[in-house]
Design an enzyme around this catalytic site. Structure first.
Site, PDB file in Angstrom:
ATOM      1  N   SER A   1      -1.974   8.226 -30.280  1.00  0.00           N
ATOM      2  CA  SER A   1      -1.085   9.305 -29.869  1.00  0.00           C
ATOM      3  C   SER A   1      -1.897  10.596 -29.647  1.00  0.00           C
ATOM      4  CB  SER A   1       0.023   9.494 -30.907  1.00  0.00           C
ATOM      5  OG  SER A   1       1.093  10.225 -30.368  1.00  0.00           O
TER       6      SER A   1
ATOM      7  N   ASP B   1       4.790   2.703 -22.638  1.00  0.00           N
ATOM      8  CA  ASP B   1       4.604   3.786 -23.606  1.00  0.00           C
ATOM      9  C   ASP B   1       4.767   5.136 -22.901  1.00  0.00           C
ATOM     10  OD1 ASP B   1       3.850   5.528 -25.577  1.00  0.00           O
ATOM     11  OD2 ASP B   1       1.845   4.693 -25.883  1.00  0.00           O
TER      12      ASP B   1
ATOM     13  N   HIS C   1       4.871   2.471 -28.195  1.00  0.00           N
ATOM     14  CA  HIS C   1       3.851   3.382 -28.702  1.00  0.00           C
ATOM     15  C   HIS C   1       3.214   2.865 -29.987  1.00  0.00           C
ATOM     16  CE1 HIS C   1       1.694   7.116 -28.738  1.00  0.00           C
ATOM     17  NE2 HIS C   1       2.229   7.531 -29.878  1.00  0.00           N
TER      18      HIS C   1
END
Length: 617
Positions: free
Chosen positions: A136, A199, A331
């Site tokens: 991330s 994602d 994700h």
């Protein structure tokens, strides 16, 4: 192209790659830590991983996109009078890269408040292979950490120290110039980014803050809690967020695709001035995870941008809710996806201009590629955009080959001017002053050569200005050397012509108003290649200073104090350039403008001058 696994290409084996992902996720689960460091038990690798941040203010410091120029950071752009310019820029245009301020400030804080630098330097001393990683927005910090390492520690002769940056679901960090600079420096090879097909996080910064409102804060909060979005309210928010990001991403990739296809319609710029288009662009190598156990590797940044949009599209409206939900769940699926796909042959999209436009157009040779494109859900329109990216890259190479073919004309022209320079020396004035007077046929012939060379170099510079040559062109040693030779012998003729025609009276001093881009660009090439202070390679244009100082002495003969510092500075540089053979001794001939100007200076100054001996000899 296929046949190789990702581990074989990256240098990280299958188990090490899985370990990298696990370490990145471990940092994600440790938000209270600034970074984690872990040595590999099976190799010489050391892993530095960074946790993500889930505050909207850490993603967008201000609307619309929270970006800043790299000169706002002492880490990426050192300050000072003798600074060496940052690598994160376009050399010739001297255009600085833009990065996300929130991610940059977070990395600066980590470096200032932790032992990261000490741990990195320890790893260097132990000759460990350094891997920066993150999941991330932790991946965004890892990208900036890698750039910092490359700027601070990587030396051309020590490529064995090369780091590796591996990210999972990272948002974009920098703009077009950021990617351009990394590619030119041959640093792109050190960045490997994994992106799951749906994602949403790697696409977020393609949308302006104003378009997302409180949705972004809600989504980041949900991601922080690692929720699985099982309640209806979260599904609704995810759906709105997905539509918002994809709508803005569509505008960005459409605008980019028009440029790739050579559309010069002015309405493009009009639209860009009305619609807020994200400045962020991909950098490095991307590996798209199809969700079907396949990995697709892409190096072309223009193609990656198109894939970020088109690979996450719906097949039908009925899928909207499930895709919106998956855009968040994906994700957290990187580790499971890699466990399934890492040991399988990798599909590499290298020759984009030859991609099949449909399943029917696939040959036996590119059947694997076509299957991968199908797994990414790419339409004929998407494939056309990828082809355009490939054609654009191919055209850059063709342009470079065409410029390379003109090198012999440049060498021939410079040789003719060298002969003119030698011949002029026998007249005891030097070629600068001979050309300034332009009385003889030789001077006319020299001017013809000057204009011929001007045409070639202006074409090169215009291509660079439009980014129509490969990113590495400005770093090619043979072109830097040829450009330096050109600048040193031809720019004095341009200066002589400028003042001979009294252009300074209408336009102003040459250095401020008259200096062509071809000299500014090529001077920066040399300074960058040799890591010289900004503006220090000005040996080709000192005649402009001489002309201005001579004018000052002519119009203000008694006002030496006004130009004392400029005079001393010029004399110091002349001595340095002469000692290092960057200028030749013909500039000190008795009949040269330099000598004539110097002879007008006060006796007291001349007696202590650094160039007194050069002129008298």
């Amino acid at each position: 192209m296929g046949g190789f696994t990702l581990g074989e290409i990256s240098g990280l084996g299958e188990e090490l790659m899985k370990n990298t992902c696990s370490i990145a996720m471990a940092a994600h689960k440790s938000p209270d830590k600034l970074f984690l460091v872990q040595n590999s038990r099976t190799s010489s690798h050391v892993f530095f991983s960074f946790p993500g941040s889930w505050s909207t203010a850490h993603w967008f410091t201000r609307p619309p996109f929270g970006e800043i120029k790299v000169d706002q950071s002492d880490l990426l752009c050192p300050k000072g009078n003798h600074r060496v310019a940052t690598s994160l820029r376009s050399i010739g245009r001297d255009e600085l890269a833009t990065v996300n301020e929130g991610f940059l400030r977070r990395f600066e804080g980590i470096l200032a408040m932790s032992s990261l630098q000490a741990e990195v330097e320890k790893a260097i001393l132990e000759k460990r292979k350094i891997v920066f990683t993150g999941h991330s927005s932790g991946g965004a910090v890892a990208i900036l950490a890698t750039v910092w390492f490359l700027e601070q520690y990587l030396k051309p002769e020590k490529t064995s120290m090369s780091p590796l940056c591996v990210t999972f679901g990272s948002p974009l960090v920098g703009d077009f110039i950021f990617n351009h600079a990394l590619t030119r420096e041959n640093w792109s090879q050190y960045f490997l980014h994994f992106v799951m097909r749906y994602d949403i996080v790697p696409r977020i910064l393609l949308a302006p803050l104003s378009s997302m409102g409180h949705e972004l804060e809600h989504i980041l909060c949900q991601l922080n809690q690692k929720a699985m979005f099982s309640i209806q309210g979260s599904i609704v928010e995810a759906l709105k967020f997905y539509e918002t990001v994809m709508r803005n991403a569509s505008a960005v990739v459409s605008h980019a695709a028009c440029r790739l296809k050579g559309n010069t319609n002015p309405i493009l710029e009009t639209v860009a001035s009305i619609i807020e288009l994200s400045p962020y662009r991909p950098c490095g190598t991307f590996v798209f995870c199809t969700g079907h156990g396949k990995l697709v590797l892409v190096r072309n940044a223009d193609a990656i941008l198109q894939l970020l949009f088109y690979s996450s599209q719906l097949c039908s409206e009925n899928e909207l809710q499930s895709i919106a939900e998956r855009s968040l769940n994906d994700h957290f699926n990187y580790l499971s996806e890699l466990q399934e796909s890492l040991n399988k042959p990798l599909v590499q999209l290298d020759h984009l201009e030859g991609l099949p436009l449909s399943s029917n157009g696939a040959t036996a040779e590119n059947r694997a590629i076509n299957m991968a494109l199908n797994d990414l859900g790419l339409s004929a329109k998407a494939r056309l955009c990828l082809r355009a990216a490939g054609e654009h890259e191919k055209q850059k190479v063709i342009n470079q080959q065409r410029m390379d073919s003109k090198k012999k004309d440049i060498v021939s022209g410079l040789q003719a001017l060298e002969e003119y320079k030698t011949k002029s020396t026998f007249c005891n004035v030097g070629y600068y002053d001979a050309f300034r007077l332009s009385k003889d046929e030789d001077d006319f012939k020299a001017n013809v050569k000057r204009l011929e060379l001007t045409g070639i170099w202006d074409e090169i510079i215009e291509m660079l200005n439009r980014y129509e040559l490969p990113e590495g062109f400005e770093s090619r040693k043979e072109w830097i050397e040829l450009a330096t030779k050109y600048r040193r012998i031809v720019e004095p003729l341009d200066i002589a012509n400028y003042y001979r025609l009294a252009k300074n009276e209408d336009t102003g001093p040459y250095m401020y108003k008259g200096r062509p881009r071809r000299y500014k660009y090529t001077q920066r090439w040399r300074e960058h290649a040799l890591r010289m202070p900004v503006g220090s390679s000005a040996e080709s244009c000192f005649w402009a200073d001489v002309e201005e100082l001579l004018l000052h002495r002519t119009t203000n003969p008694g006002a030496f104090e006004d130009i004392r510092e400029r005079t001393i500075n010029l004399e110091r540089k002349l001595e340095e350039w002469f000692r290092s053979t960057q200028i030749s001794n013909d500039v000190f001939l008795k009949g040269s403008s330099l000598t004539k100007w110097w002879m007008t200076l006060p006796h007291q100054h001349k007696s202590a001058s650094r160039i007194q001996g050069l002129i008298n000899s």
